[in-house]
Every structure is written in structure tokens, then in C-alpha cells.
Motif scaffolding. Structure first.
Motif, short mmCIF file in Angstrom:
data_model
loop_
_atom_site.label_atom_id
_atom_site.label_comp_id
_atom_site.label_asym_id
_atom_site.label_seq_id
_atom_site.Cartn_x
_atom_site.Cartn_y
_atom_site.Cartn_z
N ALA A 85 -1.71 -11.57 -2.42
CA ALA A 85 -2.45 -10.57 -1.63
C ALA A 85 -1.70 -10.23 -0.34
O ALA A 85 -1.63 -9.06 0.05
CB ALA A 85 -3.85 -11.08 -1.32
N ALA A 86 -1.13 -11.25 0.30
CA ALA A 86 -0.37 -11.01 1.53
C ALA A 86 0.85 -10.13 1.26
O ALA A 86 1.15 -9.22 2.05
CB ALA A 86 0.06 -12.34 2.15
N LEU A 87 1.51 -10.37 0.15
CA LEU A 87 2.66 -9.52 -0.20
C LEU A 87 2.20 -8.09 -0.49
O LEU A 87 2.89 -7.13 -0.14
CB LEU A 87 3.41 -10.11 -1.39
CG LEU A 87 4.23 -11.36 -1.07
CD1 LEU A 87 4.66 -12.07 -2.34
CD2 LEU A 87 5.43 -11.01 -0.20
N GLY A 88 1.03 -7.95 -1.09
CA GLY A 88 0.46 -6.60 -1.25
C GLY A 88 0.24 -5.95 0.09
O GLY A 88 0.48 -4.75 0.26
N GLY A 89 -0.23 -6.73 1.07
CA GLY A 89 -0.40 -6.22 2.43
C GLY A 89 0.93 -5.79 3.05
O GLY A 89 1.01 -4.76 3.72
N VAL A 90 1.98 -6.57 2.80
CA VAL A 90 3.31 -6.21 3.30
C VAL A 90 3.73 -4.87 2.69
O VAL A 90 4.24 -3.99 3.40
CB VAL A 90 4.35 -7.32 2.97
CG1 VAL A 90 5.77 -6.85 3.22
CG2 VAL A 90 4.04 -8.58 3.77
N PHE A 91 3.51 -4.71 1.40
CA PHE A 91 3.82 -3.44 0.74
C PHE A 91 3.12 -2.29 1.45
O PHE A 91 3.73 -1.25 1.73
CB PHE A 91 3.41 -3.49 -0.74
CG PHE A 91 3.62 -2.18 -1.46
CD1 PHE A 91 4.80 -1.93 -2.12
CD2 PHE A 91 2.63 -1.20 -1.46
CE1 PHE A 91 5.01 -0.72 -2.78
CE2 PHE A 91 2.82 0.00 -2.10
CZ PHE A 91 4.02 0.25 -2.77
N LEU A 92 1.83 -2.46 1.72
CA LEU A 92 1.05 -1.38 2.34
C LEU A 92 1.54 -1.07 3.75
O LEU A 92 1.58 0.10 4.15
CB LEU A 92 -0.44 -1.76 2.38
CG LEU A 92 -1.15 -1.76 1.03
CD1 LEU A 92 -2.57 -2.30 1.19
CD2 LEU A 92 -1.16 -0.37 0.41
N VAL A 93 1.93 -2.09 4.51
CA VAL A 93 2.46 -1.86 5.86
C VAL A 93 3.75 -1.05 5.77
O VAL A 93 3.94 -0.08 6.52
CB VAL A 93 2.67 -3.20 6.61
CG1 VAL A 93 3.50 -3.00 7.86
CG2 VAL A 93 1.32 -3.83 6.95
N ILE A 94 4.63 -1.45 4.87
CA ILE A 94 5.89 -0.71 4.71
C ILE A 94 5.61 0.73 4.29
O ILE A 94 6.22 1.68 4.82
CB ILE A 94 6.82 -1.42 3.70
CG1 ILE A 94 7.27 -2.77 4.26
CG2 ILE A 94 8.02 -0.55 3.34
CD1 ILE A 94 7.97 -3.67 3.25
N LYS A 95 4.69 0.91 3.35
CA LYS A 95 4.36 2.27 2.89
C LYS A 95 3.75 3.08 4.03
O LYS A 95 4.08 4.26 4.21
CB LYS A 95 3.38 2.20 1.70
CG LYS A 95 3.02 3.52 1.07
CD LYS A 95 4.20 4.35 0.61
CE LYS A 95 5.09 3.67 -0.38
NZ LYS A 95 6.37 4.42 -0.58
N ALA A 96 2.88 2.47 4.83
CA ALA A 96 2.27 3.17 5.97
C ALA A 96 3.34 3.59 6.98
O ALA A 96 3.31 4.71 7.50
CB ALA A 96 1.21 2.30 6.63
N LEU A 97 4.27 2.69 7.25
CA LEU A 97 5.36 3.03 8.18
C LEU A 97 6.22 4.17 7.63
O LEU A 97 6.65 5.05 8.39
CB LEU A 97 6.22 1.79 8.47
CG LEU A 97 5.55 0.69 9.28
CD1 LEU A 97 6.43 -0.56 9.32
CD2 LEU A 97 5.20 1.16 10.68
N GLU A 98 6.44 4.16 6.34
CA GLU A 98 7.20 5.24 5.71
C GLU A 98 6.46 6.57 5.88
O GLU A 98 7.05 7.58 6.25
CB GLU A 98 7.43 4.93 4.23
CG GLU A 98 8.24 5.99 3.52
CD GLU A 98 8.43 5.70 2.05
OE1 GLU A 98 9.48 6.07 1.51
OE2 GLU A 98 7.50 5.12 1.42
N TRP A 99 5.16 6.55 5.60
CA TRP A 99 4.36 7.77 5.75
C TRP A 99 4.35 8.25 7.20
O TRP A 99 4.51 9.44 7.46
CB TRP A 99 2.93 7.52 5.28
CG TRP A 99 2.70 7.67 3.81
CD1 TRP A 99 3.56 7.37 2.80
CD2 TRP A 99 1.51 8.15 3.20
NE1 TRP A 99 2.97 7.63 1.59
CE2 TRP A 99 1.71 8.11 1.81
CE3 TRP A 99 0.30 8.59 3.69
CZ2 TRP A 99 0.75 8.51 0.91
CZ3 TRP A 99 -0.67 8.99 2.79
CH2 TRP A 99 -0.45 8.96 1.41
#
Length: 181
Positions: A85-99
């Protein structure tokens, strides 16, 4: 078969919806290959690769979590599901920063057809990641139950299947958006 038949039906239905979205994207890209290829250069390949590695790692962690649960190592399983779940959170943070970076550069869904698909496809995928994180946190909680029931293994397997579907969707999205010209 691991998981529940109904769970597999939901996964198949979800994958079918994405298959249609991918097909529409490919048809539109075929209609304007130069425009899509030009817009694709605005994406950061390294960001997409890092997110791919994050989700692949999360899948490996979840596989080990399901195995740990099956073999009675519920405490380890809970930690592994939390890590997934934490790695999923990391994915979302990276995606948010990209957006945020794209919006800051003036790139929005209205910047062209490629970006419309980019934001829609990655946005729908992000919703799936959020739901998958919820599943993994539910599995973590299930791992803490004092008396697991026979059916809990099937629930854990289904949660793993859902998370792997989320990863599979990204494995298709990454080359479709970041690599294909």
C-alpha cells in the motif's frame, strides 16, 4: 482457482473497459501519429520508468504477502500488505507531481488529443491505485484478526489479484503513453 469467481468477473469487466479505452487511444493515435508523437515528447520517460518499478516492486511484495498469509505468517503478511500500500502511495505521489508539473507548464487535457487521453487514462488508473491501496489496507487489517476463517484466504487472494490488475494496467499504459511513437 485463487480468489472468488465473482472477483474474477469484476476484474475481467474492468480490464475489458480499459481494453476499449486502449483501442480508442490507438485508433486516434493512428489518425494523428505525428501529433501524438510530438506531444509524447513532453512526458518524462524517467518518471514513467520509476513509477513502473515502484508498481512492479509492490506486486512482488503483495505476492509475498499472500504467500505469508496462506502459510500462517499473518504478522509478516500484514507488514507486506502495508508495504504494498505504501508503494502504491509512492506511485500516486510521483503521478501527482508529474501532473502538477504538466499543469505548471501549461499542459492540460485541453492541450491536445494526446494529453486528453494521457490525463484521462492516468487519472482512471490513479483511481484504481487508490482503490487497490484500500484493498491492501483491508488485507492488512484482515491479517490482524485473531481467528482467521477458511474464507479469508480467498479474500486475500482476491485482494492480490486486484492489485496485480492495477499493476498490469500500468504495464500497458507505460509503453502506450511513454514509449510508443
Amino acid at each position: 482457482m485463487p480468489g472468488e469467481l465473482g472477483g474474477w468477473a469484476v476484474v475481467l469487466a474492468d480490464m475489458s473497459v480499459f481494453a476499449v479505452l486502449f483501442a480508442v487511444f490507438l485508433v486516434q493515435r493512428a489518425a494523428d501519429p505525428a501529433g501524438f508523437a510530438s506531444d509524447r515528447t513532453e512526458l518524462d520517460l524517467a518518471t514513467g520508468m520509476v513509477n513502473t518499478l515502484v508498481l512492479l516492486t509492490s506486486s512482488l511484495v503483495v505476492v509475498h504477502g499472500v504467500h505469508a498469509f496462506r502459510t500462517g505468517s499473518r504478522e509478516l503478511a500484514g507488514r507486506l500488505f502495508a508495504a504494498g500500500a505504501a508503494l502504491g502511495g509512492v506511485f500516486l505521489v510521483i503521478k501527482a507531481l508529474e501532473w502538477v508539473g504538466k499543469f505548471s507548464a501549461g499542459i492540460t487535457p485541453m492541450s491536445g488529443e494526446f494529453f486528453l487521453y494521457f490525463f484521462v487514462l492516468t487519472g482512471i488508473h490513479a483511481v484504481h491505485v487508490v482503490l487497490g491501496i484500500g484493498f491492501l489496507l483491508g488485507l492488512r487489517a484482515l491479517s490482524r484478526t485473531r481467528r482467521p476463517r477458511q474464507g479469508h484466504v480467498r479474500v486475500v487472494e482476491l485482494g492480490g489479484i486486484v492489485w496485480h490488475m492495477v499493476d498490469l494496467l500500468w504495464i500497458i499504459l507505460f509503453p502506450l503513453l511513454y514509449l510508443a511513437s
